[in-house]
Write a protein that holds these residues in place. Structure first.
Motif, PDB file in Angstrom:
ATOM      1  N   GLU A  71     -33.922 108.970  74.683  1.00 54.68           N
ATOM      2  CA  GLU A  71     -33.117 108.054  73.888  1.00 54.68           C
ATOM      3  C   GLU A  71     -31.896 107.595  74.676  1.00 54.68           C
ATOM      4  N   GLU A  72     -31.447 106.375  74.420  1.00 54.11           N
ATOM      5  CA  GLU A  72     -30.333 105.811  75.185  1.00 54.11           C
ATOM      6  C   GLU A  72     -29.010 106.521  74.920  1.00 54.11           C
ATOM      7  N   PHE A  73     -28.922 107.287  73.830  1.00 55.56           N
ATOM      8  CA  PHE A  73     -27.675 107.992  73.533  1.00 55.56           C
ATOM      9  C   PHE A  73     -27.577 109.330  74.271  1.00 55.56           C
ATOM     10  N   ASP A  74     -28.579 109.647  75.095  1.00 52.43           N
ATOM     11  CA  ASP A  74     -28.565 110.923  75.825  1.00 52.43           C
ATOM     12  C   ASP A  74     -28.190 110.719  77.287  1.00 52.43           C
ATOM     13  N   PHE A  75     -27.268 109.787  77.529  1.00 52.80           N
ATOM     14  CA  PHE A  75     -26.765 109.511  78.870  1.00 52.80           C
ATOM     15  C   PHE A  75     -25.241 109.523  78.858  1.00 52.80           C
ATOM     16  N   ALA A  76     -24.652 109.762  80.022  1.00 53.34           N
ATOM     17  CA  ALA A  76     -23.190 109.764  80.145  1.00 53.34           C
ATOM     18  C   ALA A  76     -22.594 108.431  79.752  1.00 53.34           C
ATOM     19  N   ASN A  77     -23.259 107.329  80.119  1.00 56.24           N
ATOM     20  CA  ASN A  77     -22.739 106.011  79.789  1.00 56.24           C
ATOM     21  C   ASN A  77     -22.458 105.874  78.299  1.00 56.24           C
ATOM     22  N   TYR A  78     -23.356 106.380  77.486  1.00 53.56           N
ATOM     23  CA  TYR A  78     -23.186 106.311  76.024  1.00 53.56           C
ATOM     24  C   TYR A  78     -21.967 107.115  75.584  1.00 53.56           C
ATOM     25  N   ASP A  79     -21.821 108.317  76.123  1.00 48.09           N
ATOM     26  CA  ASP A  79     -20.736 109.209  75.712  1.00 48.09           C
ATOM     27  C   ASP A  79     -19.353 108.661  76.057  1.00 48.09           C
ATOM     28  N   MET A  80     -19.272 107.737  77.016  1.00 48.51           N
ATOM     29  CA  MET A  80     -17.959 107.272  77.462  1.00 48.51           C
ATOM     30  C   MET A  80     -17.484 105.981  76.796  1.00 48.51           C
ATOM     31  N   PHE A  81     -18.305 105.383  75.930  1.00 47.89           N
ATOM     32  CA  PHE A  81     -17.786 104.317  75.085  1.00 47.89           C
ATOM     33  C   PHE A  81     -16.796 104.936  74.100  1.00 47.89           C
ATOM     34  N   ILE A  82     -15.754 104.219  73.771  1.00 45.52           N
ATOM     35  CA  ILE A  82     -14.658 104.782  72.980  1.00 45.52           C
ATOM     36  C   ILE A  82     -15.146 105.386  71.667  1.00 45.52           C
ATOM     37  N   ASP A  83     -15.908 104.648  70.887  1.00 46.11           N
ATOM     38  CA  ASP A  83     -16.368 105.172  69.593  1.00 46.11           C
ATOM     39  C   ASP A  83     -17.176 106.452  69.764  1.00 46.11           C
ATOM     40  N   ASN A  84     -18.017 106.488  70.770  1.00 50.17           N
ATOM     41  CA  ASN A  84     -18.873 107.658  70.983  1.00 50.17           C
ATOM     42  C   ASN A  84     -18.077 108.851  71.502  1.00 50.17           C
ATOM     43  N   ALA A  85     -17.089 108.583  72.346  1.00 48.56           N
ATOM     44  CA  ALA A  85     -16.231 109.663  72.833  1.00 48.56           C
ATOM     45  C   ALA A  85     -15.424 110.265  71.690  1.00 48.56           C
ATOM     46  N   LEU A  86     -14.914 109.419  70.804  1.00 49.53           N
ATOM     47  CA  LEU A  86     -14.138 109.911  69.661  1.00 49.53           C
ATOM     48  C   LEU A  86     -15.016 110.727  68.712  1.00 49.53           C
ATOM     49  N   GLU A  87     -16.272 110.316  68.582  1.00 51.05           N
ATOM     50  CA  GLU A  87     -17.196 111.072  67.738  1.00 51.05           C
ATOM     51  C   GLU A  87     -17.496 112.429  68.363  1.00 51.05           C
ATOM     52  N   LEU A  88     -17.660 112.463  69.683  1.00 53.22           N
ATOM     53  CA  LEU A  88     -17.898 113.728  70.376  1.00 53.22           C
ATOM     54  C   LEU A  88     -16.701 114.657  70.201  1.00 53.22           C
ATOM     55  N   ASN A  89     -15.493 114.104  70.233  1.00 52.41           N
ATOM     56  CA  ASN A  89     -14.290 114.919  70.065  1.00 52.41           C
ATOM     57  C   ASN A  89     -14.279 115.668  68.736  1.00 52.41           C
ATOM     58  N   LYS A  90     -14.862 115.065  67.706  1.00 46.39           N
ATOM     59  CA  LYS A  90     -14.890 115.701  66.382  1.00 46.39           C
ATOM     60  C   LYS A  90     -15.715 116.978  66.400  1.00 46.39           C
ATOM     61  N   LYS A  91     -16.605 117.091  67.372  1.00 46.44           N
ATOM     62  CA  LYS A  91     -17.507 118.240  67.438  1.00 46.44           C
ATOM     63  C   LYS A  91     -16.997 119.335  68.373  1.00 46.44           C
ATOM     64  N   ILE A  92     -15.853 119.093  69.008  1.00 48.22           N
ATOM     65  CA  ILE A  92     -15.339 120.048  69.990  1.00 48.22           C
ATOM     66  C   ILE A  92     -13.999 120.600  69.531  1.00 48.22           C
ATOM     67  N   GLU A  93     -13.940 121.880  69.344  1.00 49.79           N
ATOM     68  CA  GLU A  93     -12.717 122.561  68.889  1.00 49.79           C
ATOM     69  C   GLU A  93     -11.829 122.924  70.085  1.00 49.79           C
ATOM     70  N   THR A  94     -10.524 122.831  69.892  1.00 50.91           N
ATOM     71  CA  THR A  94      -9.582 123.361  70.877  1.00 50.91           C
ATOM     72  C   THR A  94      -9.443 124.852  70.592  1.00 50.91           C
ATOM     73  N   LEU A  95      -9.878 125.684  71.510  1.00 54.35           N
ATOM     74  CA  LEU A  95      -9.980 127.126  71.268  1.00 54.35           C
ATOM     75  C   LEU A  95      -8.638 127.815  71.451  1.00 54.35           C
ATOM     76  N   GLU A  96      -8.307 128.695  70.547  1.00 57.33           N
ATOM     77  CA  GLU A  96      -6.980 129.314  70.542  1.00 57.33           C
ATOM     78  C   GLU A  96      -6.753 130.288  71.689  1.00 57.33           C
ATOM     79  N   ASN A  97      -7.837 130.748  72.334  1.00 64.86           N
ATOM     80  CA  ASN A  97      -7.690 131.739  73.407  1.00 64.86           C
ATOM     81  C   ASN A  97      -7.815 131.128  74.798  1.00 64.86           C
ATOM     82  N   VAL A  98      -7.840 129.797  74.894  1.00 66.90           N
ATOM     83  CA  VAL A  98      -8.034 129.120  76.173  1.00 66.90           C
ATOM     84  C   VAL A  98      -6.794 128.322  76.548  1.00 66.90           C
ATOM     85  N   TYR A  99      -6.415 128.360  77.836  1.00 68.54           N
ATOM     86  CA  TYR A  99      -5.357 127.492  78.358  1.00 68.54           C
ATOM     87  C   TYR A  99      -5.965 126.122  78.683  1.00 68.54           C
TER      88      TYR A  99
END
Length: 388
Positions: free
Chosen positions: A237-265
């Motif tokens: 699928e075309e959404f399984d490439f880096a190019n897709y992930d770097m469009f603004i809307d797609n990057a912002l959506e990916l951010n929603k799925k990634i937590e900032t971990l409390e034990n990491v610098y």
């Protein structure tokens, strides 16, 4: 869809611009006895990049470029550094799975749910005979350093290590699931450093690359780059490439799925090689910006738009490093963050470091714009090792 501009195509660009690779200079010794920690540093390349598993790394080091083998130099200074080789054009998910397999010495498992949904093979390369590191657990942590799209790669890896994947757990029997998707391993990671990373996407994918800006040489390079960074279709699928992930809307959506971990610098280094014009737009400083980035930088320096999902790109996005908007490289929008303060570094929040004066490749060592980054990395790695 508008033509996409990508970053470095290793073989083509190396043939065009480089005839040889510099050797490392003698190391300026660091006193490792002052370190609080000395965990392994794992370097992860960006789009179209390469690492230690790739043949081209023997001829041109991604980390060091014109200035020689950066990791060899850092290792001679008492740091333990390795470089991963993840899919040059793969999605953040696929790259994270490959990175995990290299770190653990296992077969790449992209996940049952993901591989079926994205229409590609579930399993990949077997790294059991040549793992990137010897041991990885809560006692033997790692520091992750990602350049460009490598930033999204290491952030997603940290999310999966900490929280796993509910989708993969539902789709896979317990006996057959990769431990990457089971979570519970947040304490395996000590720090994350993002270098010129498009946390929130980049307008480089929205500018009209067909507009004639710059010299014929610049336009020819841009054309080569664009072709090199559009991977051949393999049925996925075309959404399984880096190019897709770097469009603004797609990057912002990916951010929603990634937590900032409390034990990491967390650290981020935005870059800038553009200059503000009197009318408020930005233009590349060609003494610092690679020729292949000049045209894109000009267009990024004045682009305002509303994305399909309604995100407003305003003048705060004009400043750029030729490939990534400086504001996007500060930190993921909405994540805990602050400007870096010496002596005041806490886990669980992004420390936004001072903007680095250079283009998108400057922190690699530069390509035609040679940039000696040895001292930069000595300081940053020493900073991380000074934290307990």
């Amino acid at each position: 869809m508008k033509k996409r501009i990508g970053i470095l195509s290793v073989v083509l660009s190396a043939i065009l611009l480089l005839s040889s690779c510099a050797k490392s200079e003698p190391a300026a010794k660091v006193n490792s006895a002052d370190f609080e920690t000395n965990y392994t540093f794992v370097f992860v390349h960006g789009l179209s990049g390469w690492g230690s598993y790739d043949k081209q790394n023997k001829f041109l080091k991604y980390w060091g470029m014109r200035t020689g083998d950066l990791l060899e130099y850092l290792n001679s200074n008492g740091f333990n550094c390795v470089s991963a080789s993840v899919a040059p054009h793969g999605s953040a998910w696929d790259r994270a799975c490959e990175l995990y397999a290299q770190l653990t010495g296992t077969v790449v498992d992209y996940g049952k749910e993901h591989s079926e949904r994205c229409k590609h093979e579930r399993f990949g390369t077997d790294y059991s005979k040549n793992p990137l590191i010897d041991k990885w657990d809560s006692e033997n942590k790692i520091n992750l350093i990602g350049h460009s799209f490598g930033g999204a790669t290491i952030r997603l890896l940290s999310e999966l290590m900490a929280n796993g994947s509910e989708e993969e757990q539902k789709a896979t029997e317990n006996s057959g699931i990769s431990e990457l998707f089971t979570g519970g391993k947040a304490d395996y990671i000590n720090s994350i450093t993002a270098l010129a990373s498009p946390h929130n996407g980049t307008t480089a994918y929205d500018v009209d690359a067909n507009e004639e800006v710059g010299s014929g040489f610049q336009n020819a390079l841009s054309s080569i780059m664009a072709k090199a960074n559009n991977p051949k279709a393999d049925g996925r699928e075309e959404f399984d490439f880096a190019n897709y992930d770097m469009f603004i809307d797609n990057a912002l959506e990916l951010n929603k799925k990634i937590e900032t971990l409390e034990n990491v610098y967390y650290f981020s280094y935005p870059c800038n090689s553009s200059i503000k014009n009197e009318d408020g737009t930005y233009y590349p400083d060609e003494s610092k910006t690679e020729a292949m980035f000049v045209k894109t930088s000009i267009l990024m320096g004045s682009l305002k738009e509303t994305t399909p999902e309604g995100f407003e790109v305003d003048e705060s996005w004009f400043m750029n490093d030729g490939l990534v908007n400086t504001v996007s490289a500060t930190a993921p929008f909405g994540a805990p963050q602050k400007e870096y303060e010496q002596g005041n570094v806490s886990r669980g929040e992004w420390n936004i470091m001072p903007i680095y004066d250079g283009d998108h490749m400057s922190l690699q060592g530069g390509f035609t714009k040679k940039n000696d980054v040895k001292e930069f990395y000595l300081k940053h790695l020493s900073l991380i090792n000074s934290l307990n």
